[in-house]
Design a protein around this motif. Structure first.
Motif, short mmCIF file in Angstrom:
data_model
loop_
_atom_site.label_atom_id
_atom_site.label_comp_id
_atom_site.label_asym_id
_atom_site.label_seq_id
_atom_site.Cartn_x
_atom_site.Cartn_y
_atom_site.Cartn_z
N SER A 187 44.62 42.66 35.13
CA SER A 187 43.12 43.66 36.25
C SER A 187 43.88 44.91 35.39
CB SER A 187 43.49 43.67 36.99
OG SER A 187 42.64 45.06 37.71
N PRO A 188 43.67 46.10 34.42
CA PRO A 188 44.33 47.04 34.56
C PRO A 188 43.92 48.23 35.57
CG PRO A 188 42.11 46.88 33.25
CD PRO A 188 42.50 45.28 33.81
N ALA A 189 43.56 48.10 36.31
CA ALA A 189 43.02 48.27 37.83
C ALA A 189 44.27 47.40 38.00
CB ALA A 189 41.61 48.14 38.51
N PHE A 190 44.59 46.52 37.99
CA PHE A 190 46.11 46.69 39.84
C PHE A 190 47.59 47.70 38.35
CE2 PHE A 190 50.13 43.91 39.77
CZ PHE A 190 49.61 43.86 41.10
N VAL A 191 47.27 47.21 37.45
CA VAL A 191 48.78 47.73 37.13
C VAL A 191 48.24 49.49 36.61
CG1 VAL A 191 49.71 48.38 34.77
CG2 VAL A 191 48.90 46.39 35.54
N GLU A 192 47.17 50.31 37.03
CA GLU A 192 46.65 51.23 37.13
C GLU A 192 47.25 52.15 39.03
OE1 GLU A 192 42.85 54.31 37.34
OE2 GLU A 192 43.57 52.61 36.19
N GLU A 209 51.26 47.73 51.07
CA GLU A 209 50.24 48.00 50.80
C GLU A 209 49.20 46.61 49.09
OE1 GLU A 209 48.43 52.20 47.85
OE2 GLU A 209 50.34 52.43 49.59
N GLY A 210 48.76 47.03 49.62
CA GLY A 210 47.64 45.60 49.12
C GLY A 210 46.29 45.87 48.27
N PHE A 211 46.30 44.69 47.51
CA PHE A 211 45.33 45.10 46.05
C PHE A 211 44.13 43.93 46.45
CE2 PHE A 211 43.74 45.25 41.90
CZ PHE A 211 43.10 46.63 41.55
N PRO A 212 42.89 44.34 46.30
CA PRO A 212 41.85 43.18 46.28
C PRO A 212 41.92 42.12 44.96
CG PRO A 212 40.83 44.82 46.74
CD PRO A 212 41.90 45.34 46.48
N LEU A 213 42.65 40.94 44.23
CA LEU A 213 42.31 40.37 43.27
C LEU A 213 40.98 39.48 43.69
CD1 LEU A 213 45.94 39.83 42.37
CD2 LEU A 213 44.73 41.46 41.76
N ALA A 214 40.68 39.26 42.10
CA ALA A 214 39.66 38.29 42.14
C ALA A 214 39.59 37.76 40.84
CB ALA A 214 37.69 38.99 42.61
N PHE A 215 39.46 36.55 40.90
CA PHE A 215 39.86 35.55 39.36
C PHE A 215 38.59 34.69 39.13
CE2 PHE A 215 44.00 36.59 40.60
CZ PHE A 215 44.97 37.58 39.67
N SER A 216 38.35 33.99 38.59
CA SER A 216 37.57 32.50 37.96
C SER A 216 38.28 31.63 38.93
CB SER A 216 36.97 32.23 36.82
OG SER A 216 37.94 32.14 35.92
N ALA A 217 37.98 30.25 38.92
CA ALA A 217 38.79 29.45 39.61
C ALA A 217 40.12 29.09 37.87
CB ALA A 217 38.65 28.69 40.36
N GLU A 218 39.21 29.19 37.31
CA GLU A 218 39.94 28.30 36.13
C GLU A 218 40.46 28.94 35.80
OE1 GLU A 218 38.01 27.64 31.38
OE2 GLU A 218 36.92 28.61 33.14
N ARG A 255 35.26 31.14 42.54
CA ARG A 255 36.31 32.75 42.49
C ARG A 255 37.16 32.65 43.36
NH1 ARG A 255 34.98 36.12 39.21
NH2 ARG A 255 35.90 37.68 39.46
N ILE A 256 38.28 32.57 43.55
CA ILE A 256 39.03 32.48 43.70
C ILE A 256 39.80 34.23 44.46
CG2 ILE A 256 41.85 32.30 43.95
CD1 ILE A 256 41.24 29.82 43.01
N GLU A 257 39.48 34.65 45.81
CA GLU A 257 40.26 36.10 45.98
C GLU A 257 40.64 36.20 46.55
OE1 GLU A 257 36.16 38.25 47.06
OE2 GLU A 257 35.49 37.47 45.57
#
Ligand code: SAM
Length: 249
Positions: free
Chosen positions: A24-29, A188-197, A234-236
Motif C-alpha cells: 500500500s503506497p499509503a502505508f509507505v507514505e 503508532e499504528g496503521f490499519p491494513l486490509a488485504f484480500s485473504a488470498e 478480507r483480512i484486516e
C-alpha cells in the motif's frame, strides 16, 4: 536465525520484497512521515539508513536530506536500492559498522535510521553504542521495530516464536541511554486490509523472516489454521510499530 540463514532469507526475498511491503503506497507514505517527523530531517542532513533493505524508506529520506548512506548485509537487497543523487550503498553488517571495522563514506551523521533490523542482531549493546558514536552533537537515532506482542493474523506457533525472539523496545531505549542518548519510546499504528488470498500468499512467500523457521509442510498447516480462524474474504488488522528515538547531547 543465524547470520547466514538471515542473509539467505533476504537474498531470496529481495526481488519481491517491495511487492510485499509496498502493498500500500499509503502505508509507505505513512511510515515515511513517521520517520521524517521523528528524525526531524533537514535539507543539509547526512543520514545513515542501516539495514536499509531495498531502500523503501531511504527514498523518502533522500528527498529531504543532503546525503543518505544505505547499508545492509544482503547484497541482493542493496541491489534494489534506487540509484539517485546523494544515495550511496555499503554492503556491511551493522556489527562491523558499529565496531569501526567497516567505514562509511561520512564520519558523522545528523540522523540514523534502523528499521526492523535490530531483531537480527544478537549483541545489541555494542551496536547501539558504536552507532551512537557516529552521531554529531544533536544527532538523532531512530529504531523502528515491532512491539513484543503483535496482532497479525498468523498461526499460533508463529506468534509464539515471534514473542520469544522479539526484543523489547523499552530495552532498546535503555541501551540508547547507556550509550549517552536521550531516549523516548512512542507507538503508532496503521490499519491494513488485504484480500485473504493476498495475505495468505504473503505468508506463503515467508514475507516475515520468522516464517523461514517453518518448513513448507508446517507453513501449509499454519495457513490452514489462519484460514480456519479468518474465514472472511478480507483480512484486516492494525500494524503497530514502536519508535525508539535517541538524541545525542
Ligand atoms: C525486515 S528488513 C528491513 C529493511 C528496511 N529497513 C525496511 O524497513 O524496509 C531487514 C533488513 O536488515 C538486513 N540485515 C539483517 N541483519 C543485518 C545485519 N546484522 N547488519 C546489517 N543488515 C542486516 C537484512 O538484509 C534486511 O535487508
Amino acid at each position: 536465525m543465524n547470520r547466514d540463514v538471515t542473509r539467505e532469507h533476504y537474498d531470496r526475498l529481495a526481488a519481491t520484497y517491495d511487492e510485499n511491503w509496498a502493498y500500500s503506497p499509503a502505508f509507505v507514505e505513512w511510515m515515511t512521515g513517521c520517520i521524517l517527523g521523528r528524525l526531524r530531517v533537514g535539507g543539509g542532513d547526512v543520514i545513515a539508513d542501516i539495514g536499509c533493505g531495498t531502500g523503501l524508506y531511504a527514498r523518502g529520506l533522500a528527498e529531504h536530506a543532503a546525503a543518505v548512506v544505505c547499508a545492509d548485509a544482503s547484497e541482493a537487497m542493496l541491489a534494489q536500492v534506487p540509484v539517485s543523487d546523494g544515495v550511496t550503498t555499503v554492503a556491511a553488517r551493522v556489527e562491523e559498522i558499529a565496531a569501526g571495522r567497516v567505514l562509511l563514506p561520512h564520519d558523522r551523521f545528523d540522523a540514523m535510521l534502523l528499521k526492523e533490523v535490530l531483531h537480527h542482531v544478537e549483541d545489541r549493546a555494542p551496536v547501539i553504542s558504536g552507532l551512537a558514536r557516529l552521531l554529531r552533537p544533536g544527532g538523532r537515532m531512530l529504531v523502528v521495530m515491532l512491539p513484543t506482542q503483535i496482532t497479525y493474523p498468523l498461526f499460533g506457533d508463529a506468534l509464539r516464536l515471534f514473542a520469544e525472539h522479539q526484543p523489547d523496545p523499552a530495552g532498546i531505549a535503555d541501551l540508547m541511554r547507556v550509550a549517552g542518548l536521550r531516549a523516548e519510546l512512542t507507538h503508532e499504528g496503521f490499519p491494513l486490509a488485504f484480500s485473504a488470498e493476498r495475505y495468505l500468499q504473503m505468508v506463503r512467500n515467508r514475507y516475515m523472516s520468522l516464517l523461514s523457521a517453518f518448513d513448507d509442510e508446517q507453513l501449509e498447516e499454519g495457513i490452514a489454521e489462519i484460514r480456519r480462524d479468518h474465514p472472511e474474504e478480507r483480512i484486516e488488522f492494525t500494524d503497530t510499530f514502536a519508535f525508539v528515538l535517541g538524541v545525542a547531547a
